[in-house]
Motif scaffolding. Structure first.
Motif, PDB file in Angstrom:
ATOM      1  N   ILE E 147      21.990  24.802  55.114  1.00 27.17           N
ATOM      2  CA  ILE E 147      22.066  23.942  53.924  1.00 27.17           C
ATOM      3  C   ILE E 147      22.644  22.575  54.276  1.00 27.17           C
ATOM      4  N   ILE E 148      23.701  22.595  55.072  1.00 25.36           N
ATOM      5  CA  ILE E 148      24.327  21.325  55.459  1.00 25.36           C
ATOM      6  C   ILE E 148      23.383  20.508  56.326  1.00 25.36           C
ATOM      7  N   LEU E 149      22.733  21.171  57.247  1.00 28.76           N
ATOM      8  CA  LEU E 149      21.769  20.475  58.107  1.00 28.76           C
ATOM      9  C   LEU E 149      20.683  19.808  57.262  1.00 28.76           C
ATOM     10  N   ALA E 150      20.199  20.518  56.278  1.00 25.40           N
ATOM     11  CA  ALA E 150      19.127  19.972  55.431  1.00 25.40           C
ATOM     12  C   ALA E 150      19.616  18.736  54.676  1.00 25.40           C
ATOM     13  N   GLU E 151      20.843  18.799  54.185  1.00 28.24           N
ATOM     14  CA  GLU E 151      21.377  17.648  53.451  1.00 28.24           C
ATOM     15  C   GLU E 151      21.590  16.466  54.406  1.00 28.24           C
ATOM     16  N   CYS E 152      22.058  16.743  55.605  1.00 25.57           N
ATOM     17  CA  CYS E 152      22.242  15.679  56.599  1.00 25.57           C
ATOM     18  C   CYS E 152      20.887  15.038  56.938  1.00 25.57           C
TER      19      CYS E 152
END
Lengths: 237, 237, 237, 237, 237, 237
Positions: E147-152
Motif C-alpha cells: 500500500i505504501i509503495l503504491a502511494e509513493c
C-alpha cells in the motif's frame, strides 16, 4: 531568433526609439536549464559592457528566465528589464490572474521562482509546459504553433485566467495569432519589456545606484573572464 | 489640482496621446480616509461611464488609494491603471526597495494594503506620512514642499531604499525637484500610470472580460445612483 | 430578502438585543460584481449615518462581499461586522478548513481577497460558485436550494473540509436545512455576525479611533453625495 | 487565579450560561515555557474528559498559550476556544492592528506562533513582555499593575495600534482599569472566549468531526496516563 | 518498532556514536492524532530528563509529528531533532520539491503545519495518506508495504517531486526497498535526524539557551506529573 | 583563503572523508555583488565538470551567496550544498532565530533572498553588514576580527537571537573565537555544509534527476565558454 525578436520589438517601439537586437558571442545555443541560464550570463554582461560604452539608454533581456537580471542592473546606468518580469507585470494590470505557457517542464520551477521574486506569484495560476525544445520553435515545418496554441487553449479553459503569458522569447511572433484565435489577451514579454524600458527612460527613472544595485566594485577577473574586470572606481562606470 | 495632474501627465505623453484630466462632479473635496475613498468611487465610475460612451482607450485613476480600481476595470473595455499601482510597479523595476511618502498617517494602512494586493509588499520598506492634509499641498505659501522633502530625505537615509514613491497625486509637480535635490529616483504615479496605460493600448492589451472583471450584470440602481443602472446586455458595454 | 435576513438574525439574538433590518434606499438591486459592490457603499454609509444619529450600538453589513466595511467602521462608534468576515472567523474556530459556496463564479475572487484580508486564507480550501444569480434565491419555484445543496455536498466530499460557509446573505434561511441534510457544520454569516456584534458590545469593545479607523475628517462633498459631508470636528461624530 | 478568571467570565456571561472554572489537578503551578505548556495539557484533557461525561456544551482554555487546543477539540463534541485565539480574533474585528502585552520575553515566540496559526499575524504589530512571572500577578502588594500599565502605554504610543491584547489569563481583572486609564480598547481573552463559545453553542456550531479534529482513535495508554485511554469506538465519545 | 528504529539509526551512525533507542513508559500505544501526540509528550520529556542526567549529547524524537520538540529543546542542553523536521530539510537539499506519504488522512494537517513551522512548506507539494494505522505497519502478514509503495508511486508520478518523505518512523525499514523499486530518493527521517544530531554535536552547536528555548523555570508540578518539577535554578540543568 | 576554508572543513570531516579545496581558475578575485556572483559561476561549474569526471561524491560551494547552486546541482550526480543554505538550516535546528553577520551592506539583499529561497526567512531576524571587503579578511594586520566581533555582539544583544550565522566563507576561521568570546552559537556554513554533504552521501541521497535538476540538455556552447558544451545524452553525465 534574435532577428525575429528584434522585429517584434521594433513593431511597437515609439518614434525615436532605436532597437538593437544582439545575441551574445559566448554561451549556450538555447536556454533550457539553470545550467544554460548561468552560462548565458557572461555573454549578457558582455553586451551590457559594450552597451554602456556605447551609451545605450536601456536594456531588455530577451530570455524568459531573465538570466543575469540583477548583475546586469549593477553594470548598467539605465533600466534593465527582463521579459518574464515585464510580461507578468502587464498581466497583473489587466486581470486578476494569468497562466504561463512555456517550453519544457523542467523550466517551470524557474518561472515560479521569478513570479515569487517579482511579487507576481499571487496572480500566477499555473505554469504550463508544451514539452517543446526552444530551437524547435525555429525549425521550419515544426508543429510548434499548433502545440502551443493547444496548451494556451487549455490554460484559458481550465485555469480560468484573464490572460496568458508566453514563456519564451522565441514565441514572440506567435502572440498575435494565438490571441486572435482564442479571444484572450496573450502577452509576449519582449514587446512589454520594450515599452516598459522606453517608459522608464522617458520618465528619467534609472536603476538605483545607492544600494544592492550599485556598480560592481573594482577588482580583477581571471582566466577567460578577464575582460569582465571592473577596474573603474566604484560609482563611476 | 486636476489641472496640475493633467499637465504632469501631458508632459510625458507620447505623440498622439490625448490626455483628458477630469474631476468627478460628485464626491469629497479630497480623499483622506476609507470613507472619502468609498464616496469618491461613484464619481469615478461616472467618468468611466462617460468615457466609454466617448470611446476612451484607457483610464488613470489619479488618487494614491486607487479608489474603485476593480469596479472601474469591470466597467471599461480598455486598461485602467491606478497611480499607486503604477508607481509601485515602476519602483520594483529599478531597485530592490522603495518607501512611500504620503500625506496622513491614517492612510498608511491603505497604502500597505495596496502594496499587498499588487504583490509589491516585498519591495516596500516603509510607508511614511508627512501629516499634511491633501489640500495643504495646494495652498499658496504652504510649507508642504519643505516638509515632504524632509520626509523623503529621511526615507532615503534611514530606509536605505533605491527609490521613493510619492503617495499623493497632488505631489506630482514636486517630483522632479525632490529627485534633483536628493539625488535619488522619486516616482510620481501619475506619469508612470500614463505611460503604462499608453503601453498597454499600443500592445492591444485590454482588461480581461472572461472572469472577475467582466462587464457588470444588467440591473437597476435606485435613488441618487439610478444613473449607474447597467441596462445593457452583459458583455456588450 | 431584507426581511428574511432580519428574521434569521432575530432568531439567535440575545434577550435585549433589538435587530433592525434595513435596505439602503440607493444602490443596486443585488450585489454581484465589484461595480455593484462599490455602488452599494454610499447606501450603506447612509444607513450608518442615520444609525449613529439614532445611537445604534453595532452594525452588521449583510452582503458577503462586506462592502464598505472599513469606511463604515470609520463612520461608526461601535463595532461593524461583515458577514463574510464573521462566517470565516467562526469556521476557523470549529475546524481546520472550510469551503465557501457562493453565487456567481465572478465573485469568487472577491471572496478570496476577503479571506486574505482577514487572515482566513489559510483555512479556506476552496471558493465554489453555483452560477446562481442572487435574486434567483428569492424567486418562488426556483431550483436554488437543490443547486446549492449539491454544491455544498461536493465541497464536503471533495474538499475534505470541516465546515461550509454560505457565500450570500440570501442563503441564510437555507443554512439549517443544508446542515441537517449533509451532517456538516454550515455557517451563515448573518447569524454569526449578529452574535459577534452583540459580544463586542457587551464587552465594551468599540472600533478603534486612534488610527486608520478614526472618524473621517471634516470636509464638503459635492453633487448627489452632498449629504455625506462630514462637517463635524474630527473625533466628534 | 482560577476563581478570579471564573468571576471575569461570569460577569459577561449571558443569562442561562453556567460558567464552571476549574484548575486541573495535575501539571505546573504556572505556564511560562514550552515545557510548562506541554505538561499542562494532560490536566486540560482530563478536564475535557470529565466535561464530556458531564455533558458540558463548550470549553475555554484559559491560558494565553492555548495549550492543547487541537487535542482538546478532538476530545470534545462542542466548541473549544483558546483565549489567545479569542482575543486576537476580537482585536482584528475592531481595528487594523494590535499589540500583545504578556509576562515573560521567553514566551513571546509562542504568542507569535499562535498569531500565525490563527491567521492573525497580519494584525499583530508587536508582542511585548513585562518580565513579570505569572504568579507575581497574584502576589498581594505586587507592582504588577503598574508595570503592565506602563507596557500597555508604550504599546499604545509606540506601536500605533488600535487595541492591546493582554497576554495572560491572570491579567483578566486588570483589563477594565487599563482600558479606562489609557483610553484604548484592552482585550482580555477570557471574556471574549466565553462570548465566542456561547455564540457558537447558540448557533449550533460544533467542532468538526469529519477530518483533523475527529475523535481520537480507540487505543490503550500506559503508565500514569492510563486513564486517558480512549476505549470507546471512534466517533462515539 | 522501537528496536527497528534503533537498528535503522545504528546502520548509519558514525564510528563512536552510540544510539540508544527507548520507548517512553507512559503514553499512547501509537500516535495518530493531536490527542495522542499531546499525551506522548510527558513520556518524551521524561526520557529527556533521564538523558540529561545521564549526559546524553543529543536526542532524536522518532515520531513524524515531532511531538514535544520545543519543550524537549528547553529541557535539553544538546540538540534535539524531530524526524519530520530532519526529513523535510534533507528533501529541500536534494531537490525542488517533495511529497510526504504518511499513515492516516487525519494527520495530514499536522504534517502541513510542521512544514510551515520549519519553513519547508514551499518545498512540500502534497501530503498523502495511505489510510494505514501505525500499528498495522508492525503486523506480520500486513499489506502495508504494498500500500505504501503504491502511494509513493503515485506521489512520484502525479506530484512530479524530486523525493518522497516517509511520514512515519515505523516506515524506516521500508525506505531502501521503496527507493530501489521506484528509482527516486525516499527519505526516512530517523536516519537523517541521526546524522543531523551527530553533525551538530561534532560542530559544537547546542540548543540556544538565551531565548525561547532557555531551560524551564524552577517550579512545582502536581499530581501524576510531579516528577517533572523543575527544581533546579534556571540555567543550571 | 581557499586553503583556510579547506582546513576548517577538514577539521570536522569524518574519518574516510577526503576534502579537496579548490579555487576556480576563472572569475573574480572576490565575490561582493550580483555581478561578481554571476561571473563566479562558470568557474564553479568548471570545477563540478572536473569533479564529475573524477567521481567526486558531493560538493560544497564555499561562498555565502551560494552562487550557481541550482546549475551545479543539475551538473552533478551527488549532493551540492551552499554554505548559506547549510548555515541557515543548522541555525533553524538549534533555536528560534538567527542573525547573519556579513561583509558589505550591498550584499544583504542577496542573503535575504537566499533565506526566502530556502524557507529560512522566518528564522532570520536581521542581516548585518560590517562594511568590510572580503579581501580585508585576509590582510595581515587587518582590524577585521574586532569589527566582526563587535557586529556579532550587537546581533546577540539587540536582535535577541539564538545564534549568529557568519555571512562569508572567509570568516570560517573566526567562528570558534567569536563563539567563545560571546557565549552564543556562531555558525560557519563551511563546516555545516561539509557535514550535510557527508550525511547525504552516507544516506545515499543524491540530487533528484527527475525534474528541475535533471542533467542539462545536450547542446553546444560558443566562445570562451565552449568547454561547457554538454554533449552527452541527457541523463547520462
Amino acid at each position: 531568433m534574435t532577428e525575429k525578436i528584434g522585429q517584434c520589438a521594433r513593431r511597437v517601439a515609439a518614434i525615436g526609439t532605436e532597437v538593437i537586437a544582439v545575441s551574445p558571442d559566448m554561451g549556450p545555443a538555447s536556454i533550457e536549464s539553470h545550467y544554460d541560464e548561468a552560462l548565458s550570463v557572461p555573454g549578457i554582461l558582455d553586451e551590457i559592457r559594450k552597451g554602456e560604452a556605447a551609451g545605450i539608454d536601456a536594456y531588455v533581456i530577451a530570455c524568459f528566465g531573465d538570466p543575469g537580471l540583477y548583475a546586469a542592473r549593477e553594470a548598467a546606468r539605465g533600466p534593465v528589464i527582463g521579459i518574464a518580469e515585464a510580461a507578468m507585470h502587464a498581466a497583473s494590470l489587466i486581470g486578476g490572474s494569468f497562466s504561463v505557457v512555456t517550453t519544457l517542464e523542467r523550466t517551470c520551477g524557474i518561472a515560479w521562482h521569478l513570479a515569487e521574486r517579482y511579487g507576481m506569484q499571487r496572480f500566477c495560476r499555473k505554469v504550463r509546459a508544451c514539452e517543446l525544445n526552444v530551437l524547435e520553435l525555429e525549425r521550419p515545418g515544426s508543429d510548434a504553433y499548433r502545440i502551443i496554441l493547444a496548451e494556451c487553449r487549455q490554460a484559458m479553459e481550465q485555469d480560468r485566467v484573464d490572460s496568458i503569458v508566453l514563456g519564451c522569447a522565441g514565441m514572440s511572433d506567435l502572440c498575435k495569432a494565438i490571441a486572435e484565435e482564442l479571444g484572450i489577451a496573450v502577452i509576449d514579454g519582449v514587446t512589454v519589456a520594450l515599452k516598459l524600458a522606453e517608459s522608464l527612460v522617458q520618465l528619467g527613472l534609472k536603476t538605483g545606484k545607492r544600494g544592492d544595485l550599485a556598480f560592481p566594485l573594482a577588482k580583477p577577473y581571471t582566466g577567460p573572464l578577464e575582460k569582465f574586470s571592473w577596474d573603474r572606481a566604484p560609482g563611476l562606470p
